[in-house]
Enzyme design. Structure first.
Site, PDB file in Angstrom:
ATOM      1  CG  LEU A 153      -2.045  -0.871   1.378  1.00 14.05           C
ATOM      2  CD1 LEU A 153      -2.739  -0.817   2.738  1.00 14.05           C
ATOM      3  CD2 LEU A 153      -2.978  -0.684   0.174  1.00 14.05           C
ATOM      4  CG  ASP A 154       0.682   4.279  -3.119  1.00 15.93           C
ATOM      5  OD1 ASP A 154       1.417   3.234  -3.229  1.00 15.93           O
ATOM      6  OD2 ASP A 154       0.091   4.791  -3.940  1.00 15.93           O
TER       7      ASP A 154
END
Length: 224
Positions: free
Chosen positions: A45-46
């Site tokens: 996930l960013d």
């Protein structure tokens, strides 16, 4: 009978990753907290994004490749009228523009047009590599390189909420779909400029956030 060491346990922990933390940092902190020998996650996930990050420990790391191929769901919050160099809230503002009144019927038509199989050009601010260098490392130096489009599938986009200067979308997509690119593409069809204010991964296939502890509660949750 003595307590069982968590180091000998195997399983998958659905961690509720907070915004501002990289997926690898969350993984390493959880591995150390739970005293695990082997650990891996099922897709990054960013740092800006929050939400469920499945972590596999010990023998369960053999499952990670299967989970990597699973569909993903995101809640995306986009700010309208502002464009940044990164396409999200972490970047520097490049331009501001007035936001026209939202036309919901037209917006729903635009959203429907962005579902199905598509070719998506990855953003420069991503973890993909070009000649051994992360794209975001090149982007921070002002270098832009050509990125070949990649096939992804957006199964569904639902309008979850909206305001005078923002949209809130629920996106069901295949792995490898960049939400910042998807958002900019959608809003470019209706508005001049926009950036992704935040992204949350509320669930990963069946599980929901109600089953996922934050990092600080990972050990008692795992022990239970």
């Amino acid at each position: 009978m003595g307590a069982i060491s968590t180091a000998t346990l195997s399983g998958v922990l659905l961690l509720d990753k907070g915004s501002g933390m990289t997926s690898n940092s969350a993984l390493q902190r959880a591995r150390k907290l739970l005293d695990m020998r082997k650990a891996g996650h099922t897709g990054s996930l960013d740092p800006l994004a929050s939400g469920i990050l499945p972590l596999c420990f010990n023998e369960a790391t053999k499952l990670s490749s299967y989970l990597l191929d699973s569909d993903k769901r995101y809640r995306v919050l986009a700010r309208l009228g502002v464009t940044t160099d990164t396409g999200d809230a972490d970047g520097e503002v490049r331009l501001r523009t007035p936001v026209p009144a939202l036309d919901e019927p037209a917006l729903l038509t635009v959203l429907a047009g962005f579902t199905g199989p598509i070719l998506q050009v990855p953003p420069m601010f991503s973890a993909l590599k070009h000649r051994g260098k992360r794209l975001y490392e090149l982007a921070r130096k002002g270098v832009e390189v050509e990125r070949p489009p990649r096939p992804v599938t957006v199964f569904e986009i639902e309008l979850a909420g909206r305001g005078a200067d923002y949209l809130e979308l629920d996106v069901h997509c295949s792995k490898g779909t960049y939400q910042a690119v998807e958002k900019v593409s959608i809003e470019a069809a209706m508005y001049p400029f926009a950036w992704v204010r935040g992204r949350r991964k509320p669930f990963f296939s069946a599980p929901t956030a109600a089953w996922a502890p934050p990092l600080g509660a990972a050990r008692p949750f795992w022990a239970h």
